[in-house]
Design a protein around this motif. Structure first.
Motif, PDB file in Angstrom:
ATOM      1  N   PRO A   1      15.914  40.029  33.445  1.00 23.22           N
ATOM      2  CA  PRO A   1      16.237  41.627  33.871  1.00 23.22           C
ATOM      3  C   PRO A   1      15.804  41.961  35.313  1.00 23.22           C
ATOM      4  O   PRO A   1      15.960  43.013  35.689  1.00 23.22           O
ATOM      5  N   GLN A   2      15.310  40.889  35.922  1.00 28.07           N
ATOM      6  CA  GLN A   2      14.772  41.305  37.427  1.00 28.07           C
ATOM      7  C   GLN A   2      15.754  41.010  38.185  1.00 28.07           C
ATOM      8  O   GLN A   2      15.789  41.397  39.648  1.00 28.07           O
ATOM      9  N   TYR A   3      17.014  40.278  37.912  1.00 27.30           N
ATOM     10  CA  TYR A   3      18.039  40.401  38.786  1.00 27.30           C
ATOM     11  C   TYR A   3      18.968  41.408  38.753  1.00 27.30           C
ATOM     12  O   TYR A   3      19.119  41.952  37.714  1.00 27.30           O
ATOM     13  N   GLN A   4      19.687  41.775  39.605  1.00 26.56           N
ATOM     14  CA  GLN A   4      20.799  42.593  39.523  1.00 26.56           C
ATOM     15  C   GLN A   4      22.185  41.848  39.538  1.00 26.56           C
ATOM     16  O   GLN A   4      22.437  41.382  40.317  1.00 26.56           O
ATOM     17  N   VAL A   5      22.820  42.059  38.140  1.00 26.98           N
ATOM     18  CA  VAL A   5      24.111  41.522  38.119  1.00 26.98           C
ATOM     19  C   VAL A   5      25.214  42.353  38.405  1.00 26.98           C
ATOM     20  O   VAL A   5      25.310  43.442  38.037  1.00 26.98           O
ATOM     21  N   THR A   6      26.186  41.893  39.448  1.00 29.72           N
ATOM     22  CA  THR A   6      26.718  42.944  40.077  1.00 29.72           C
ATOM     23  C   THR A   6      28.542  42.346  39.957  1.00 29.72           C
ATOM     24  O   THR A   6      29.198  42.201  40.777  1.00 29.72           O
ATOM     25  N   GLN A   7      28.562  42.335  38.420  1.00 29.09           N
ATOM     26  CA  GLN A   7      30.051  41.612  38.117  1.00 29.09           C
ATOM     27  C   GLN A   7      31.012  42.841  37.928  1.00 29.09           C
ATOM     28  O   GLN A   7      32.249  42.574  38.214  1.00 29.09           O
ATOM     29  N   ARG A   8      30.582  44.026  37.901  1.00 31.41           N
ATOM     30  CA  ARG A   8      31.497  45.020  37.713  1.00 31.41           C
ATOM     31  C   ARG A   8      31.431  46.153  38.951  1.00 31.41           C
ATOM     32  O   ARG A   8      32.127  47.482  38.544  1.00 31.41           O
ATOM     33  N   TYR A   9      30.491  46.361  39.507  1.00 37.63           N
ATOM     34  CA  TYR A   9      30.268  47.600  40.420  1.00 37.63           C
ATOM     35  C   TYR A   9      31.334  47.467  41.725  1.00 37.63           C
ATOM     36  O   TYR A   9      31.532  48.846  42.240  1.00 37.63           O
ATOM     37  N   LEU A  10      31.720  46.467  42.070  1.00 39.67           N
ATOM     38  CA  LEU A  10      32.804  46.438  43.150  1.00 39.67           C
ATOM     39  C   LEU A  10      33.818  45.654  42.493  1.00 39.67           C
ATOM     40  O   LEU A  10      34.091  44.932  41.917  1.00 39.67           O
ATOM     41  N   THR A  11      35.029  46.315  43.332  1.00 43.90           N
ATOM     42  CA  THR A  11      36.497  45.895  42.887  1.00 43.90           C
ATOM     43  C   THR A  11      36.797  44.703  43.671  1.00 43.90           C
ATOM     44  O   THR A  11      36.704  44.669  45.029  1.00 43.90           O
ATOM     45  N   LEU A  12      37.207  43.631  43.257  1.00 45.56           N
ATOM     46  CA  LEU A  12      37.519  42.419  43.912  1.00 45.56           C
ATOM     47  C   LEU A  12      39.205  41.935  43.610  1.00 45.56           C
ATOM     48  O   LEU A  12      39.185  41.806  42.193  1.00 45.56           O
ATOM     49  N   ASP A  13      39.978  41.762  44.575  1.00 43.44           N
ATOM     50  CA  ASP A  13      41.246  41.145  43.917  1.00 43.44           C
ATOM     51  C   ASP A  13      41.258  39.823  44.761  1.00 43.44           C
ATOM     52  O   ASP A  13      41.505  39.814  46.043  1.00 43.44           O
ATOM     53  N   LEU A  14      41.497  38.763  44.116  1.00 44.77           N
ATOM     54  CA  LEU A  14      41.410  37.639  44.712  1.00 44.77           C
ATOM     55  C   LEU A  14      42.640  36.915  45.113  1.00 44.77           C
ATOM     56  O   LEU A  14      42.866  36.071  45.884  1.00 44.77           O
ATOM     57  N   SER A  15      43.567  37.702  44.769  1.00 44.66           N
ATOM     58  CA  SER A  15      45.077  37.375  45.192  1.00 44.66           C
ATOM     59  C   SER A  15      45.340  37.729  46.610  1.00 44.66           C
ATOM     60  O   SER A  15      46.381  37.421  47.156  1.00 44.66           O
ATOM     61  N   ASN A  16      44.431  38.548  47.390  1.00 44.71           N
ATOM     62  CA  ASN A  16      44.802  39.306  48.534  1.00 44.71           C
ATOM     63  C   ASN A  16      43.510  38.899  49.435  1.00 44.71           C
ATOM     64  O   ASN A  16      42.471  39.470  49.210  1.00 44.71           O
ATOM     65  N   LEU A  17      43.892  37.833  50.380  1.00 46.04           N
ATOM     66  CA  LEU A  17      42.719  37.803  51.547  1.00 46.04           C
ATOM     67  C   LEU A  17      41.976  38.891  52.179  1.00 46.04           C
ATOM     68  O   LEU A  17      40.723  39.084  52.347  1.00 46.04           O
ATOM     69  N   VAL A  18      43.040  40.110  52.566  1.00 45.23           N
ATOM     70  CA  VAL A  18      42.408  41.164  53.105  1.00 45.23           C
ATOM     71  C   VAL A  18      41.420  41.881  52.225  1.00 45.23           C
ATOM     72  O   VAL A  18      40.495  42.353  52.586  1.00 45.23           O
ATOM     73  N   ARG A  19      41.588  42.077  50.739  1.00 50.46           N
ATOM     74  CA  ARG A  19      40.798  42.758  49.906  1.00 50.46           C
ATOM     75  C   ARG A  19      39.548  41.775  49.482  1.00 50.46           C
ATOM     76  O   ARG A  19      38.698  42.381  49.273  1.00 50.46           O
ATOM     77  N   VAL A  20      39.751  40.481  49.547  1.00 48.38           N
ATOM     78  CA  VAL A  20      38.423  39.673  49.513  1.00 48.38           C
ATOM     79  C   VAL A  20      37.633  39.924  50.556  1.00 48.38           C
ATOM     80  O   VAL A  20      36.262  40.186  50.618  1.00 48.38           O
ATOM     81  N   ARG A  21      38.259  40.127  51.905  1.00 43.24           N
ATOM     82  CA  ARG A  21      37.282  40.650  53.068  1.00 43.24           C
ATOM     83  C   ARG A  21      36.545  42.033  52.988  1.00 43.24           C
ATOM     84  O   ARG A  21      35.659  42.389  53.182  1.00 43.24           O
ATOM     85  N   SER A  22      37.589  42.955  52.234  1.00 36.78           N
ATOM     86  CA  SER A  22      37.051  44.239  52.135  1.00 36.78           C
ATOM     87  C   SER A  22      35.875  44.245  51.030  1.00 36.78           C
ATOM     88  O   SER A  22      34.990  45.169  51.295  1.00 36.78           O
ATOM     89  N   PHE A  23      36.054  43.351  50.112  1.00 36.61           N
ATOM     90  CA  PHE A  23      35.090  43.330  48.869  1.00 36.61           C
ATOM     91  C   PHE A  23      33.671  42.893  49.654  1.00 36.61           C
ATOM     92  O   PHE A  23      32.534  43.260  49.425  1.00 36.61           O
ATOM     93  N   ALA A  24      33.814  41.636  50.357  1.00 37.11           N
ATOM     94  CA  ALA A  24      32.387  41.250  51.194  1.00 37.11           C
ATOM     95  C   ALA A  24      31.811  42.378  51.995  1.00 37.11           C
ATOM     96  O   ALA A  24      30.595  42.399  52.379  1.00 37.11           O
ATOM     97  N   ALA A  25      32.759  43.079  52.912  1.00 36.46           N
ATOM     98  CA  ALA A  25      32.274  44.310  53.758  1.00 36.46           C
ATOM     99  C   ALA A  25      31.545  45.169  53.005  1.00 36.46           C
ATOM    100  O   ALA A  25      30.561  45.817  53.349  1.00 36.46           O
TER     101      ALA A  25
END
Length: 276
Positions: free
Chosen positions: A27-51
């Motif tokens: 419970p001390q970890y923050q699990v971030t599986q659903r708070y940000l949108t990630l589209d692995l099929s698009n490299l620009v959107r992967v970069r947007s996710f990281a930013a």
């Protein structure tokens, strides 16, 4: 929160079960599986996710679980002009790994969900994986373009193994058959999940529910008993040898070099990625 955990494909199936198990155990970890949108099929959107991730100031990443994956039946290409199965199952995850590496904790674990389908010796029922070059996977030739979607999936899982992976086993009830005919989807979602015990006896012991496989993946992400383990391929709870092809250094190097060359935006980033 002292650390964060990032799970791709964490909103359903095994990814969700993995994220849930980690949240319950740590419970001390923050699990971030659903708070940000990630589209692995698009490299620009992967970069947007990281930013976006960097902008939100999350804690350092304790575990990066590269779990999302698709089996696409028909040959098609992403906006980046990369064959879709290879793009989503390998290329998008590779770029995500490179971009997220500055945010990894010193003791971070990186996991990649692969599959026993990568290994012909396991006789999974899928066509054998065929790796000649990464470029051929990204841009199939006239001949390799005739390969089935199931074969492209098996080969993408071989690519995951070359990066080191985890085999969750066959998991009836997941979204893997979303492009299959209706009758096969009915069998996959309604019948097979209720007969896992029988399938283990008749077909293979490596058949599990998403909950069981999610728990196995969570163990590798945060379990104390595997804290010092690195560079291993796991089938469920146990390390096993991967396929002969996955251990061929020339294929590993071809995949690594092509990937860095393809996803890096300039020479500086290319050097940075090569040193990760």
């Amino acid at each position: 929160m002292s650390k964060s955990v990032l799970v791709t494909g964490g909103t359903a199936g095994m990814g969700y079960e993995c994220a849930l198990k980690i949240a319950q155990q740590c419970p001390q970890y923050q699990v971030t599986q659903r708070y940000l949108t990630l589209d692995l099929s698009n490299l620009v959107r992967v970069r947007s996710f990281a930013a976006d991730y960097a902008k939100k100031g999350y804690p350092q990443i304790k575990a990066l679980v590269l779990n999302a994956g698709l089996q696409i039946l028909d040959l098609n290409y992403t906006e980046d002009k990369i064959e879709s199965t290879f793009a989503i199952n390998h290329v998008g995850h590779a770029l995500l790994f490179y971009l997220m590496s500055p945010y990894l904790a010193e003791d971070a674990r990186i996991l990649i969900t692969s599959s026993g389908t990568h290994d012909p010796a396991q006789k999974s029922g899928l066509p054998d994986a065929v790796y000649n070059s990464a470029e051929e996977l990204a841009q199939p030739t006239k001949e390799t373009g005739k390969y089935s979607g199931r074969q492209r999936y098996a080969t993408s899982k071989l690519c995951n193994i070359m990066w080191i992976g985890f085999d969750p086993g066959l998991m009836p009830g997941t979204g893997l058959t979303r492009e299959a005919p209706a009758i096969l989807q009915f069998i996959w979602h309604q019948i097979m999940p209720r007969t896992i015990w029988l399938l283990r006896l008749l077909v293979s012991p490596n058949i599990h529910s998403p909950r069981d496989s999610g728990a196995s993946l969570a163990r590798l992400a945060v379990g104390d008993d595997v804290k010092q383990v690195s560079g291993k391929y796991y089938e469920g709870q146990r390390p096993i040898p991967s396929s002969k092809d996955s251990q061929m250094v020339e294929k590993q190097e071809n995949l690594w070099e092509w990937t860095v060359e393809r996803v890096a935006k300039d020479d500086q980033e290319r050097r940075d990625f090569e040193n990760v």
